[in-house]
Scaffold this active site. Structure first.
Site, PDB file in Angstrom:
ATOM      1  N   GLY A  27       1.132  -1.701   0.261  1.00 39.28           N
ATOM      2  CA  GLY A  27      -0.482   0.228  -0.067  1.00 39.28           C
ATOM      3  C   GLY A  27       0.972   1.214  -0.487  1.00 39.28           C
ATOM      4  O   GLY A  27       2.030   1.282   0.083  1.00 39.28           O
ATOM      5  N   PHE A  28       0.073   2.366   0.482  1.00 46.54           N
ATOM      6  CA  PHE A  28       0.718   4.181   0.718  1.00 46.54           C
ATOM      7  C   PHE A  28       1.608   3.837  -0.846  1.00 46.54           C
ATOM      8  O   PHE A  28       2.102   3.589  -1.692  1.00 46.54           O
ATOM      9  CB  PHE A  28       1.802   2.973   1.260  1.00 46.54           C
ATOM     10  CG  PHE A  28       2.065   5.426   1.838  1.00 46.54           C
ATOM     11  CD1 PHE A  28       0.767   6.184   2.562  1.00 46.54           C
ATOM     12  CD2 PHE A  28       2.686   6.088   1.141  1.00 46.54           C
ATOM     13  CE1 PHE A  28       1.031   7.217   2.745  1.00 46.54           C
ATOM     14  CE2 PHE A  28       3.055   7.744   1.668  1.00 46.54           C
ATOM     15  CZ  PHE A  28       2.094   8.243   2.435  1.00 46.54           C
ATOM     16  N   LEU A  29       0.147   3.857  -2.122  1.00 48.69           N
ATOM     17  CA  LEU A  29       0.750   3.502  -3.177  1.00 48.69           C
ATOM     18  C   LEU A  29       1.552   5.330  -3.930  1.00 48.69           C
ATOM     19  O   LEU A  29       1.429   6.016  -3.991  1.00 48.69           O
ATOM     20  CB  LEU A  29      -0.062   3.001  -4.655  1.00 48.69           C
ATOM     21  CG  LEU A  29      -0.861   1.767  -3.773  1.00 48.69           C
ATOM     22  CD1 LEU A  29      -1.759   1.338  -4.904  1.00 48.69           C
ATOM     23  CD2 LEU A  29      -0.104   0.514  -3.765  1.00 48.69           C
ATOM     24  N   HIS A  30       2.462   4.452  -5.311  1.00 48.58           N
ATOM     25  CA  HIS A  30       2.650   6.103  -6.148  1.00 48.58           C
ATOM     26  C   HIS A  30       2.786   5.110  -7.101  1.00 48.58           C
ATOM     27  O   HIS A  30       3.042   4.405  -7.650  1.00 48.58           O
ATOM     28  CB  HIS A  30       4.448   6.058  -5.526  1.00 48.58           C
ATOM     29  CG  HIS A  30       5.748   4.744  -4.819  1.00 48.58           C
ATOM     30  ND1 HIS A  30       5.758   4.217  -6.165  1.00 48.58           N
ATOM     31  CD2 HIS A  30       5.937   4.388  -3.939  1.00 48.58           C
ATOM     32  CE1 HIS A  30       6.705   3.293  -5.815  1.00 48.58           C
ATOM     33  NE2 HIS A  30       6.564   2.820  -3.673  1.00 48.58           N
ATOM     34  N   HIS A  33       4.124   1.798  -7.877  1.00 44.74           N
ATOM     35  CA  HIS A  33       3.362   0.934  -7.953  1.00 44.74           C
ATOM     36  C   HIS A  33       2.609   0.943  -9.244  1.00 44.74           C
ATOM     37  O   HIS A  33       2.090  -0.885  -9.892  1.00 44.74           O
ATOM     38  CB  HIS A  33       2.848   0.911  -6.896  1.00 44.74           C
ATOM     39  CG  HIS A  33       3.395   1.055  -6.137  1.00 44.74           C
ATOM     40  ND1 HIS A  33       3.534   1.495  -4.810  1.00 44.74           N
ATOM     41  CD2 HIS A  33       3.527  -0.660  -5.093  1.00 44.74           C
ATOM     42  CE1 HIS A  33       4.026   0.718  -3.360  1.00 44.74           C
ATOM     43  NE2 HIS A  33       4.601   0.097  -3.807  1.00 44.74           N
ATOM     44  N   GLN A 144      12.224  -3.163 -10.320  1.00 44.19           N
ATOM     45  CA  GLN A 144      13.975  -3.396 -10.087  1.00 44.19           C
ATOM     46  C   GLN A 144      14.513  -2.330  -8.846  1.00 44.19           C
ATOM     47  O   GLN A 144      15.367  -2.634  -8.064  1.00 44.19           O
ATOM     48  CB  GLN A 144      14.213  -2.617 -10.985  1.00 44.19           C
ATOM     49  CG  GLN A 144      15.656  -3.172 -11.792  1.00 44.19           C
ATOM     50  CD  GLN A 144      15.725  -5.124 -11.537  1.00 44.19           C
ATOM     51  OE1 GLN A 144      15.241  -5.910 -11.758  1.00 44.19           O
ATOM     52  NE2 GLN A 144      17.505  -5.215 -10.621  1.00 44.19           N
ATOM     53  N   ASP A 146      13.832  -2.853  -5.382  1.00 47.68           N
ATOM     54  CA  ASP A 146      14.121  -3.692  -4.803  1.00 47.68           C
ATOM     55  C   ASP A 146      14.406  -5.339  -5.747  1.00 47.68           C
ATOM     56  O   ASP A 146      14.574  -6.588  -5.928  1.00 47.68           O
ATOM     57  CB  ASP A 146      12.574  -4.811  -3.913  1.00 47.68           C
ATOM     58  CG  ASP A 146      12.477  -3.010  -3.402  1.00 47.68           C
ATOM     59  OD1 ASP A 146      12.979  -2.836  -2.457  1.00 47.68           O
ATOM     60  OD2 ASP A 146      10.505  -3.494  -3.558  1.00 47.68           O
ATOM     61  N   GLN A 149      15.080  -8.481  -3.418  1.00 49.49           N
ATOM     62  CA  GLN A 149      13.494  -9.159  -3.260  1.00 49.49           C
ATOM     63  C   GLN A 149      13.969  -9.794  -4.825  1.00 49.49           C
ATOM     64  O   GLN A 149      13.052 -11.120  -4.575  1.00 49.49           O
ATOM     65  CB  GLN A 149      12.561  -7.981  -2.998  1.00 49.49           C
ATOM     66  CG  GLN A 149      11.229  -8.994  -2.985  1.00 49.49           C
ATOM     67  CD  GLN A 149      10.503  -7.663  -2.480  1.00 49.49           C
ATOM     68  OE1 GLN A 149      10.410  -7.218  -1.537  1.00 49.49           O
ATOM     69  NE2 GLN A 149      10.236  -6.662  -2.832  1.00 49.49           N
ATOM     70  N   SER A 181       9.439   5.174  -3.512  1.00 48.32           N
ATOM     71  CA  SER A 181       9.493   4.569  -2.371  1.00 48.32           C
ATOM     72  C   SER A 181       8.365   4.927  -1.024  1.00 48.32           C
ATOM     73  O   SER A 181       8.545   6.509  -1.553  1.00 48.32           O
ATOM     74  CB  SER A 181      10.497   4.230  -1.435  1.00 48.32           C
ATOM     75  OG  SER A 181      11.052   3.719  -0.008  1.00 48.32           O
TER      76      SER A 181
HETATM   77  O1  PAF Z   1       7.966  -5.157  -2.218  1.00 56.27           O
HETATM   78  C1  PAF Z   1       7.337  -4.930  -0.991  1.00 56.27           C
HETATM   79  O2  PAF Z   1       6.077  -3.996  -0.778  1.00 56.27           O
HETATM   80  C2  PAF Z   1       7.185  -6.118  -0.114  1.00 56.27           C
HETATM   81  O3  PAF Z   1       8.064  -6.732   0.298  1.00 56.27           O
HETATM   82  C3  PAF Z   1       5.627  -7.352  -0.815  1.00 56.27           C
HETATM   83  C4  PAF Z   1       6.111  -8.157  -2.151  1.00 56.27           C
HETATM   84  C5  PAF Z   1       4.309  -7.213  -1.417  1.00 56.27           C
HETATM   85  C6  PAF Z   1       5.726  -8.122   0.308  1.00 56.27           C
HETATM   86  O4  PAF Z   1       5.211  -8.153   1.695  1.00 56.27           O
END
Ligand code: PAF
Length: 277
Positions: A27-30, A33, A144, A146, A149, A181
């Protein structure tokens, strides 16, 4: 746009869709996202977005409590993008009492972010394994920014034979280079003014590599100098790694990633940049 809060309802509604593109978020989209959502929309019959601040991927209770949240604003943004379904489970829905399973990834998940934030990637891999099982998307979309991740997710998806294609999209940046972010919202004005130094440090490393420099020690020193000159002294790491293993590279040979994590007051920001085209 439909909103689901339970696993049972989510499975039922998902069954009516054809191919699904899934965008997991906290959430807290930007804009970053939303770029994933747009890509998912272009490539699938339907788009599902999750809004879930996953407690098991946070090491510190303060970090979890202070993570920014704006559910109503997020829902409005997603409705405007034509998202088909939003999944907003309660913590107790995903982790009911008695929950006792963790997806632990070794090797790539133990370096850099994994070393600085023990348990973080197990939390990410566990929640995503659940989402992939519940939603059964054809494709899932990640930024990218992250980078580690993304590498961890590709690893466990392959290792566990999960049938989903992992798509990674370029980092979205503000005009001054700061990577979007959700954590940026927590920067004070003074910290926000210093924050573009992260991208500047990465660009300095990239320019040096384009000019022929190959030594990690030289590149690290150059990145740290930029950060220190900007008043950013709490450097967790600023280094050069192999983009698949996240092992530090002494001498750059092929693909390499400049990678950094820096504390600005209470906020820890990460960023990265590929060094060779
Ligand atoms: O990158 C994120 O926002 C989080 O790590 C994710 C992939 C939604 C998992 O909770």
């Amino acid at each position: 746009m439909k909103v689901c809060t339970t696993v049972q309802e989510m499975r039922k509604v998902r069954a009516a869709f054809g191919t699904v593109g899934f965008v997991p978020t906290m959430g807290f989209l930007h804009e970053g996202h939303l770029s994933l959502v747009r890509k998912a929309k272009a490539e699938n019959d339907a788009v599902i977005v999750s809004l879930f601040v996953n407690p098991i991927q946070f090491g510190s209770p303060d970090d979890l409590a202070n993570y920014p949240r704006a559910i109503e604003q997020d829902k409005a943004l997603l409705a405007r993008e034509g998202v088909d379904m939003v999944f907003i489970p309660e913590v107790s829905e995903l982790y009911p009492s008695g929950f006792a399973t963790s997806v632990e990834v070794k090797d790539v998940a133990l370096k850099m972010e994994g070393a600085s934030r023990p348990g973080h990637f197990a939390g990410v891999a566990t929640v995503l394994t659940k989402f992939f099982n519940i939603i059964a998307p054809q494709k899932a979309y990640f930024g990218q920014k992250d980078a580690q991740q993304c590498a961890v997710i590709k690893r466990f998806v392959q290792d566990l034979d999960i049938s989903v294609e992992i798509k990674t999209m370029p980092t979205w940046r503000e005009e001054d280079g700061l990577a979007y972010s959700s954590r940026n919202a927590r920067l004070t004005a003074a910290e926000r003014a210093k924050a573009p130094a992260l991208y500047k440090a990465l660009c300095v490393a990239q320019t040096l590599v384009h000019g022929g420099e190959r030594s990690r020690a030289v590149l690290e020193a150059a990145m740290k100098q930029v950060l220190l000159e900007a008043g950013l002294s709490e450097i967790d790491y600023a280094t050069i790694v192999n983009p698949e293993t996240f092992e530090p590279e002494e001498q750059i040979t092929g693909n390499a990633l400049a990678l950094l994590a820096v504390h600005l007051g209470a906020v820890r920001l990460i960023d990265n940049l590929p060094l060779l085209p």
